[in-house]
Design an enzyme around this catalytic site. Structure first.
Site, mmCIF file in Angstrom:
data_model
loop_
_atom_site.group_PDB
_atom_site.id
_atom_site.type_symbol
_atom_site.label_atom_id
_atom_site.label_comp_id
_atom_site.label_asym_id
_atom_site.label_seq_id
_atom_site.Cartn_x
_atom_site.Cartn_y
_atom_site.Cartn_z
ATOM 1 N N SER A 146 -3.009 3.101 6.157
ATOM 2 C CA SER A 146 -3.786 3.366 7.362
ATOM 3 C C SER A 146 -2.949 4.177 8.337
ATOM 4 O O SER A 146 -1.815 3.815 8.649
ATOM 5 C CB SER A 146 -4.198 2.046 8.012
ATOM 6 O OG SER A 146 -4.797 2.316 9.262
ATOM 7 N N CYS A 204 -7.917 -19.601 19.215
ATOM 8 C CA CYS A 204 -8.716 -19.060 20.326
ATOM 9 C C CYS A 204 -8.695 -17.544 20.386
ATOM 10 O O CYS A 204 -9.739 -16.898 20.432
ATOM 11 C CB CYS A 204 -8.195 -19.598 21.651
ATOM 12 S SG CYS A 204 -7.615 -21.287 21.549
ATOM 13 N N THR A 242 -17.960 15.156 5.028
ATOM 14 C CA THR A 242 -17.083 16.199 5.560
ATOM 15 C C THR A 242 -15.787 15.573 6.065
ATOM 16 O O THR A 242 -15.815 14.598 6.810
ATOM 17 C CB THR A 242 -17.810 16.964 6.687
ATOM 18 O OG1 THR A 242 -18.988 17.533 6.128
ATOM 19 C CG2 THR A 242 -16.929 18.048 7.284
ATOM 20 N N GLY A 269 -7.532 1.822 6.550
ATOM 21 C CA GLY A 269 -7.050 0.798 5.618
ATOM 22 C C GLY A 269 -8.185 -0.045 5.054
ATOM 23 O O GLY A 269 -8.205 -0.365 3.859
ATOM 24 N N THR A 270 -9.133 -0.403 5.895
ATOM 25 C CA THR A 270 -10.247 -1.250 5.455
ATOM 26 C C THR A 270 -11.064 -0.546 4.373
ATOM 27 O O THR A 270 -11.370 -1.132 3.329
ATOM 28 C CB THR A 270 -11.147 -1.611 6.658
ATOM 29 O OG1 THR A 270 -10.350 -2.294 7.621
ATOM 30 C CG2 THR A 270 -12.310 -2.489 6.237
ATOM 31 N N GLN A 318 1.148 -2.071 6.049
ATOM 32 C CA GLN A 318 2.233 -2.469 6.955
ATOM 33 C C GLN A 318 3.601 -1.906 6.556
ATOM 34 O O GLN A 318 4.541 -1.973 7.344
ATOM 35 C CB GLN A 318 2.311 -4.003 7.050
ATOM 36 C CG GLN A 318 1.152 -4.624 7.829
ATOM 37 C CD GLN A 318 1.159 -4.268 9.315
ATOM 38 O OE1 GLN A 318 2.187 -3.885 9.880
ATOM 39 N NE2 GLN A 318 0.017 -4.387 9.959
ATOM 40 N N ASN A 358 0.955 -8.684 7.353
ATOM 41 C CA ASN A 358 0.856 -8.204 8.736
ATOM 42 C C ASN A 358 1.177 -9.272 9.770
ATOM 43 O O ASN A 358 1.475 -8.949 10.915
ATOM 44 C CB ASN A 358 -0.545 -7.638 8.982
ATOM 45 C CG ASN A 358 -1.645 -8.515 8.430
ATOM 46 O OD1 ASN A 358 -1.693 -8.787 7.221
ATOM 47 N ND2 ASN A 358 -2.514 -8.987 9.291
#
Ligand SMILES: *Cc1c(COP(=O)(O)O)cnc(C)c1O
Length: 380
Positions: free
Chosen positions: A194, A320, A232, A66-67, A174, A146
């Site tokens: 993805s 966090c 490839t 996906g990226t 998604q 997402n």
């Protein structure tokens, strides 16, 4: 219960890929029999992906995920159309694979409008239309988010883009395989997929590029994939993705219905049993398996670790655990205060989840919120 992060490879998918790690190891560019075998697997998969999207197989480009697809779509259009204009429109709640590419393009002289969203995460098509300038070359708007699962009015935006002759990309990572994603209905020119989000292997994806749409390549080399993605081909991964698309198509409508039921059941049970709780996102236009809770006076981080100790995997938009210092940009964009983002919990259901899982998760969530509110300095 963290299927938006990734999904397990389906048994049927694993089985389909295994021969390509063994005797079927050919390079799809070779002219001998081993090569032909790989080439035919590659083209077979291309047709399966195209089928799921209602597209032509020559509109499917295989990438590493996906990226890469998002990078190729945005940079590919931007670089190709530099002379036409330098303005790009996107939203404030895109995945980093779109947002960070936009930041990079800004450094290179492009100008980007980041559309705000309402309290449920929707972009307003009228606001989008008024953001269009003479030099706008591209609109990139994700199909579903997402984190909060909000499904954007892509068809409407597609009509606007078509009327104004602007390229339109959607990140459908998604939604593909979960709800209908048809490139002609959505009126998109480019669309990212993805594999590992739809029960296929990691490290493989697709960029759909509408026939006739010209983009710059990001990878120079042997000219694979219509010269748009040299290297490839990852045949085993691509075979897995093809099989995953085929499977998704077969079970999509029944699975979507089942997940919506589980989602609504979990949402209802938790909201009823936990005070000062709410749902982030829209309950109407929402991904089937997504629930995103907000709990006041508690840290999502603590809830996540407690649930993990019970064998339940979830995620949070709290600062966090995101490995960043900031709370979720998506939750901030829908108007939550930082302390409200910290108490968020994203739960995303998938094929293996059951009714009993919902009951167990709901009980564990209620228990953990109560427990941590009791010891929290923020608690009442
Ligand atoms: C996971 C995800 C991506 C990135 O896909 P990868 O294959 O992991 O690189 C991009 N966009 C969205 C919306 C995602 O959920």
């Amino acid at each position: 219960m963290d299927h938006s992060a990734t999904t397990p490879v389906a048994a049927e998918v694993l089985e389909a890929t295994l021969p390509y790690f063994g005797e079927k190891f050919g390079n799809a560019s070779s002219l001998h029999n081993f090569g032909m075998e790989a080439r035919s697997a590659l083209e077979g998969s291309r047709e399966k992906v195209a089928d799921l999207l209602g597209a032509e197989s020559n509109e499917i480009i295989f990438t590493s995920g996906g990226t890469e697809s998002d990078n190729l779509a945005l940079k590919g259009i931007a670089y190709r159309n530099r002379d036409r204009g330098k303005h790009i429109i996107t939203s404030a709640i895109e995945h980093p694979a779109v947002l960070e590419v936009c930041r990079e393009l800004e450094k290179q002289g492009f100008e980007v409008t980041y559309l705000s969203v309402d309290s449920e995460g929707f972009v307003d098509p009228a606001a989008l239309e008024s953001a269009i300038r003479k030099d706008t070359i591209l609109i990139s708007l994700m199909h579903a988010n997402n984190e909060i699962g909000t499904i954007q009015p892509i068809e409407e935006v597609g009509r606007i883009a078509e009327d104004r002759d602007i390229f339109f990309h959607t990140d459908a990572v998604q939604t593909t395989g979960k709800i209908p994603v048809k490139t002609n209905d959505l009126k998109v020119d480019l669309l990212s997929i993805s594999s590992h989000k739809l029960y296929g292997p990691k490290g493989v994806g697709v960029l759909y590029i509408r026939g006739g749409t010209k983009i710059e390549s990001m990878m120079q080399g042997g000219g694979h994939e219509h010269n748009l993605r040299s290297g490839t081909e990852n045949i085993s991964g691509i075979v897995g993705l093809g099989r995953a698309c085929e499977l998704a198509q077969q079970i999509m409508s029944s699975e979507a219905e089942r997940l919506m039921h589980l989602r609504d059941k979990l949402a209802k049970t938790v909201l009823e049993s936990v005070n000062d709780s709410w749902i982030n996102g829209s309950m109407k236009w929402r991904l089937p398996g997504n629930v995103n809770f907000g709990f006041r006076y508690v840290e999502g981080e603590s809830l996540l670790l407690y649930l993990d100790s019970k064998g339940i995997a979830v995620s949070t938009g709290s600062a966090c655990s995101s490995h960043k210092l900031e709370p979720s940009h998506v939750l901030m964009a829908i108007g939550l205060r930082p302390e409200e983002c910290h108490g968020s919990l994203r739960i995303t259901m998938g094929r293996s989840n059951t009714e009993e899982d919902m009951e167990f998760a709901a009980a564990c969530i209620a228990e953990s919120v109560e427990r941590f509110r009791g010891i929290s300095a923020l608690g009442r």
